[in-house]
Design a protein around this motif. Structure first.
Motif, mmCIF file in Angstrom:
data_model
loop_
_atom_site.group_PDB
_atom_site.id
_atom_site.type_symbol
_atom_site.label_atom_id
_atom_site.label_comp_id
_atom_site.label_asym_id
_atom_site.label_seq_id
_atom_site.Cartn_x
_atom_site.Cartn_y
_atom_site.Cartn_z
ATOM 1 N N ALA A 1 -10.622 5.889 8.983
ATOM 2 C CA ALA A 1 -9.272 5.440 9.330
ATOM 3 C C ALA A 1 -8.832 4.291 8.426
ATOM 4 C CB ALA A 1 -9.230 5.005 10.798
ATOM 5 N N GLU A 2 -9.753 3.372 8.148
ATOM 6 C CA GLU A 2 -9.418 2.258 7.264
ATOM 7 C C GLU A 2 -9.112 2.749 5.851
ATOM 8 O OE1 GLU A 2 -11.378 -1.978 5.718
ATOM 9 O OE2 GLU A 2 -12.464 -0.669 7.108
ATOM 10 N N SER A 3 -9.929 3.706 5.373
ATOM 11 C CA SER A 3 -9.703 4.250 4.030
ATOM 12 C C SER A 3 -8.359 4.975 3.949
ATOM 13 C CB SER A 3 -10.846 5.196 3.661
ATOM 14 O OG SER A 3 -10.628 5.779 2.405
ATOM 15 N N LEU A 4 -8.062 5.797 4.979
ATOM 16 C CA LEU A 4 -6.783 6.506 4.987
ATOM 17 C C LEU A 4 -5.604 5.543 5.047
ATOM 18 C CD1 LEU A 4 -7.592 9.504 7.359
ATOM 19 C CD2 LEU A 4 -7.343 9.550 4.873
ATOM 20 N N GLY A 5 -5.759 4.477 5.822
ATOM 21 C CA GLY A 5 -4.691 3.490 5.895
ATOM 22 C C GLY A 5 -4.442 2.819 4.555
ATOM 23 N N LEU A 6 -5.545 2.484 3.857
ATOM 24 C CA LEU A 6 -5.407 1.863 2.538
ATOM 25 C C LEU A 6 -4.740 2.816 1.551
ATOM 26 C CD1 LEU A 6 -5.994 -0.452 0.608
ATOM 27 C CD2 LEU A 6 -8.270 0.509 0.231
ATOM 28 N N GLU A 7 -5.187 4.094 1.556
ATOM 29 C CA GLU A 7 -4.578 5.074 0.664
ATOM 30 C C GLU A 7 -3.099 5.280 0.999
ATOM 31 O OE1 GLU A 7 -5.757 6.497 -1.964
ATOM 32 O OE2 GLU A 7 -7.745 5.571 -1.785
ATOM 33 N N GLY A 8 -2.778 5.261 2.292
ATOM 34 C CA GLY A 8 -1.386 5.415 2.684
ATOM 35 C C GLY A 8 -0.524 4.265 2.169
ATOM 36 N N ARG A 9 -1.052 3.035 2.271
ATOM 37 C CA ARG A 9 -0.295 1.889 1.769
ATOM 38 C C ARG A 9 -0.104 1.976 0.254
ATOM 39 N NH1 ARG A 9 -3.496 -0.666 5.737
ATOM 40 N NH2 ARG A 9 -5.061 -1.284 4.200
ATOM 41 N N VAL A 10 -1.140 2.434 -0.451
ATOM 42 C CA VAL A 10 -1.027 2.591 -1.911
ATOM 43 C C VAL A 10 0.039 3.629 -2.258
ATOM 44 C CG1 VAL A 10 -2.239 3.342 -3.983
ATOM 45 C CG2 VAL A 10 -3.380 1.829 -2.361
ATOM 46 N N LEU A 11 0.027 4.770 -1.531
ATOM 47 C CA LEU A 11 1.018 5.816 -1.792
ATOM 48 C C LEU A 11 2.436 5.333 -1.503
ATOM 49 C CD1 LEU A 11 -0.819 8.969 -0.383
ATOM 50 C CD2 LEU A 11 -0.424 8.370 -2.769
#
Length: 269
Positions: free
Chosen positions: A158-168
């Protein structure tokens, strides 16, 4: 893996030394524990069972405690306590037996009572460790560990997906800003192109209109001297007027085509 790099004699000591030392220590403990059994009132071959009840029990308890500790199985605490008590009992039996044999102390009712209670206590503790179901409890422990691992992995995902989402999202904002800038530049360029096209249309229309006028009868107009053209262009620039083919033609009273030719001559000069 480290034992593979040891020399042969070190591997021999490592492999055979430990059981050899264990057997030697157990054999040396036998006389003292047999002596304690005799002082407690046992006779004959039964006295030979005292070393089994003390030294062998201490070894078994130590092994069981370590195995259950590594497996995180229940009963490891009581096994550890029992191993410690068994080692203390074996040590005390050796010390007391030698003290009595050397005349430093004598037997007593308390000593007889303590020694006599060893077999029942050993039996009780061994049954307690045997009655604990390590396999079933170990499975439950494994399930708990898997659940904890799953929860940790889910949190990390979940943390990784959140970080990737913020980058996108950040990249999307950058792309949008670039698109807006390009759109604005395109609009400015389109406006400049429209203005240039209008100027070209106006100049072309003026040129055609000038060419469409009937020529004066008689001989053709004489060419305007280059000096006059230069003075006219200088005067127009001084007045702040726009210097172009149609405007120069209007000042000189010539055709637009001739005015463009005059301008070319002026610039060449």
């Amino acid at each position: 893996m480290s034992s593979m790099h040891m020399p042969w004699y070190a591997r021999t000591v490592f492999t055979a030394g430990r059981p050899l030392v264990l057997v030697a220590a157990l054999v040396m403990s036998v006389p003292g524990e047999i002596r304690m059994a005799e002082l407690a009132g046992w006779h004959g071959w039964i006295t030979w069972l005292m070393p089994v009840s003390i030294s062998a029990y201490a070894a078994c308890a130590a092994v069981i405690s370590e195995v259950r500790r590594r497996a995180q199985a229940p009963g490891r605490v009581t096994a550890t306590i029992g191993a410690g008590a068994a080692l203390g009992l074996a040590l005390s039996a050796q010390v007391v037996a030698h003290l009595i044999d050397q005349g430093y102390m004598a037997t007593s009712a308390v000593l007889v009572a303590v020694v006599s209670s060893v077999p029942p206590l050993v039996v009780a503790h061994m049954l307690h460790m045997a009655a604990t179901p390590p396999a079933a409890m170990s499975a439950e422990q494994r399930i708990a560990e898997l659940e904890a691992s799953y929860a940790q992995m889910a949190a990390e995902l979940a943390e990784s997906l959140g970080l990737e989402g913020r980058v996108l999202v950040s990249k999307a904002h950058g792309v949008k800003n670039s698109y807006d800038e390009l759109t604005e530049n395109a609009e400015v360029l389109a406006g400049e192109v429209d203005e240039l096209a209008e100027e070209l249309v106006e100049e072309l229309a003026a040129s055609r209109a000038a060419e469409a006028k009937p020529l004066r009868q008689g001989r053709a107009k004489k060419a305007v001297p280059l000096a006059v053209v230069k003075e006219t262009v200088a005067a127009m620039k001084a007045e702040g007027a726009k210097v172009s083919g149609p405007t120069l033609a209007e000042r000189l009273g010539c055709s637009v085509r001739s005015a463009y030719r005059y301008l070319g001559e002026v610039r060449a000069a």
